[in-house]
Design a protein around this motif. Structure first.
Motif, mmCIF file in Angstrom:
data_model
loop_
_atom_site.group_PDB
_atom_site.id
_atom_site.type_symbol
_atom_site.label_atom_id
_atom_site.label_comp_id
_atom_site.label_asym_id
_atom_site.label_seq_id
_atom_site.Cartn_x
_atom_site.Cartn_y
_atom_site.Cartn_z
ATOM 1 N N LEU A 181 -78.812 19.100 -30.168
ATOM 2 C CA LEU A 181 -79.164 18.719 -31.582
ATOM 3 C C LEU A 181 -80.597 19.351 -32.175
ATOM 4 O O LEU A 181 -81.357 19.523 -31.197
ATOM 5 C CB LEU A 181 -79.125 17.427 -31.902
ATOM 6 N N PRO A 182 -80.661 19.484 -33.201
ATOM 7 C CA PRO A 182 -82.090 20.309 -33.636
ATOM 8 C C PRO A 182 -83.044 19.082 -33.751
ATOM 9 O O PRO A 182 -82.638 17.914 -34.229
ATOM 10 C CB PRO A 182 -81.496 20.804 -35.065
ATOM 11 N N ILE A 183 -84.135 19.428 -34.109
ATOM 12 C CA ILE A 183 -85.323 18.641 -34.316
ATOM 13 C C ILE A 183 -86.213 18.923 -35.373
ATOM 14 O O ILE A 183 -86.121 20.294 -35.476
ATOM 15 C CB ILE A 183 -86.215 18.400 -32.706
ATOM 16 N N ALA A 184 -86.778 18.057 -36.176
ATOM 17 C CA ALA A 184 -87.585 18.332 -36.931
ATOM 18 C C ALA A 184 -88.960 17.457 -37.155
ATOM 19 O O ALA A 184 -88.824 16.200 -36.680
ATOM 20 C CB ALA A 184 -86.779 18.393 -38.376
ATOM 21 N N LEU A 185 -90.016 18.078 -37.489
ATOM 22 C CA LEU A 185 -91.261 17.554 -37.525
ATOM 23 C C LEU A 185 -91.470 16.933 -39.026
ATOM 24 O O LEU A 185 -91.191 17.633 -40.020
ATOM 25 C CB LEU A 185 -92.355 18.417 -37.208
ATOM 26 N N SER A 186 -91.569 15.624 -39.190
ATOM 27 C CA SER A 186 -91.757 14.826 -40.502
ATOM 28 C C SER A 186 -93.429 14.718 -40.581
ATOM 29 O O SER A 186 -94.178 14.028 -39.890
ATOM 30 C CB SER A 186 -91.165 13.462 -40.547
ATOM 31 N N ASN A 187 -93.868 15.516 -41.640
ATOM 32 C CA ASN A 187 -95.488 15.383 -41.949
ATOM 33 C C ASN A 187 -95.529 14.226 -42.678
ATOM 34 O O ASN A 187 -94.546 13.470 -43.351
ATOM 35 C CB ASN A 187 -95.710 16.521 -42.646
ATOM 36 N N ARG A 188 -96.729 14.004 -43.096
ATOM 37 C CA ARG A 188 -97.140 12.671 -43.959
ATOM 38 C C ARG A 188 -96.560 12.858 -45.193
ATOM 39 O O ARG A 188 -96.238 13.914 -45.953
ATOM 40 C CB ARG A 188 -98.521 12.459 -44.136
ATOM 41 N N HIS A 189 -95.870 11.639 -45.900
ATOM 42 C CA HIS A 189 -95.192 11.686 -47.199
ATOM 43 C C HIS A 189 -95.095 10.251 -47.648
ATOM 44 O O HIS A 189 -95.220 9.316 -47.026
ATOM 45 C CB HIS A 189 -93.699 12.249 -47.113
ATOM 46 N N VAL A 190 -94.584 10.104 -48.998
ATOM 47 C CA VAL A 190 -94.624 8.931 -49.513
ATOM 48 C C VAL A 190 -93.258 8.888 -50.283
ATOM 49 O O VAL A 190 -92.917 9.767 -51.066
ATOM 50 C CB VAL A 190 -95.700 8.648 -50.640
ATOM 51 N N HIS A 191 -92.439 7.801 -50.005
ATOM 52 C CA HIS A 191 -91.326 7.345 -50.886
ATOM 53 C C HIS A 191 -91.916 6.498 -52.008
ATOM 54 O O HIS A 191 -92.495 5.389 -51.605
ATOM 55 C CB HIS A 191 -90.263 6.727 -50.188
ATOM 56 N N LEU A 192 -91.474 6.655 -53.052
ATOM 57 C CA LEU A 192 -91.797 5.691 -54.403
ATOM 58 C C LEU A 192 -90.856 4.976 -54.905
ATOM 59 O O LEU A 192 -89.680 5.523 -55.097
ATOM 60 C CB LEU A 192 -92.759 6.605 -55.466
ATOM 61 N N SER A 193 -91.072 3.803 -55.443
ATOM 62 C CA SER A 193 -90.101 2.996 -56.132
ATOM 63 C C SER A 193 -90.346 3.363 -57.499
ATOM 64 O O SER A 193 -91.342 4.011 -57.980
ATOM 65 C CB SER A 193 -90.632 1.458 -56.193
ATOM 66 N N LYS A 194 -89.428 3.326 -58.416
ATOM 67 C CA LYS A 194 -89.129 3.630 -59.792
ATOM 68 C C LYS A 194 -90.418 3.214 -60.609
ATOM 69 O O LYS A 194 -91.344 3.906 -61.185
ATOM 70 C CB LYS A 194 -87.880 3.158 -60.655
ATOM 71 N N GLU A 195 -91.010 2.059 -60.375
ATOM 72 C CA GLU A 195 -92.035 1.322 -61.006
ATOM 73 C C GLU A 195 -93.281 1.921 -60.511
ATOM 74 O O GLU A 195 -94.176 2.355 -61.358
ATOM 75 C CB GLU A 195 -92.244 -0.273 -60.546
ATOM 76 N N HIS A 196 -93.534 2.386 -59.335
ATOM 77 C CA HIS A 196 -94.660 3.142 -59.041
ATOM 78 C C HIS A 196 -94.594 4.502 -59.389
ATOM 79 O O HIS A 196 -95.740 5.109 -59.573
ATOM 80 C CB HIS A 196 -94.768 2.907 -57.548
#
Length: 191
Positions: free
Chosen positions: A5-20
């Motif tokens: 299977l393929p691999i991917a590197l996940s760099n720093r990131h942010v998931h935000l709530s609608k409020e934020h």
């Protein structure tokens, strides 16, 4: 039985709530899609924010969309040193007791009490892929990386959903240690 299977590197990131999103970018603001990610419905947004910890700042951290129920900051352990926080290695959404940081956007700031993690390595699998690999949701497997810096990743969580596309995710620290790049093929090991 399928093994690669393929691999991917996940760099720093942010998931935000609608409020934020609204606190950081303005009332009624909607994220602007820059590009689709490998997982259906997920995208990298044009928007970036600064993440501020007790010892330092990560400038220009990419926001991923769409909005989520809770804000989550995903960084590497190395990023944690710069910020002055120790992110626990956790599965996405497991934020209880994790450190907090300040998020700074163009229109405001958000002080997170918790929400900073180093994402645990995991594999996204469509239900059809899970059948081919002979695994089920929440199985823990190993994954072999071949090559000059070859290694075996242990404690890899399998996440199965009809909404997922096949891909293993590791953070940048782990990917660099194994000498892999996005799209390299790795081998699932079932025990």
């Amino acid at each position: 039985m399928r093994k690669e299977l393929p691999i991917a590197l996940s760099n720093r990131h942010v998931h935000l709530s609608k409020e934020h999103i609204e606190k950081l970018f303005g009332e009624g603001y909607e994220l602007t899609k820059m590009k689709d990610l490998s997982q259906p419905g997920q995208f990298a947004a044009e928007e970036k924010i600064d993440v501020v910890g007790p010892k330092g700042t990560l400038k220009g951290v990419r926001v991923l969309g769409p909005a989520r129920g809770s804000t989550q900051v995903e960084i590497s352990l190395t990023d944690g040193f710069k910020l002055g926080v120790v992110p626990p290695v956790r599965n996405s959404g497991d934020l209880a007791g994790s450190p907090g940081v300040k998020l700074v956007g163009p229109k405001g700031e958000v002080e997170l009490k918790e929400g900073v993690i180093a994402a645990a390595r995991h594999i996204h699998m469509h239900t059809d892929d899970a059948k081919e690999f002979g695994v089920k949701d929440k199985d823990i497997v190993k994954v072999r990386v071949r090559g000059q810096r070859g290694l075996i990743f242990e404690n890899v969580l399998v996440r199965v959903s009809p909404n997922y596309a096949l891909e293993m995710h590791v953070d940048v620290d782990e990917g660099n240690a194994a000498g892999v790049k996005n799209g390299d093929m790795v081998e699932l090991i079932k025990e």
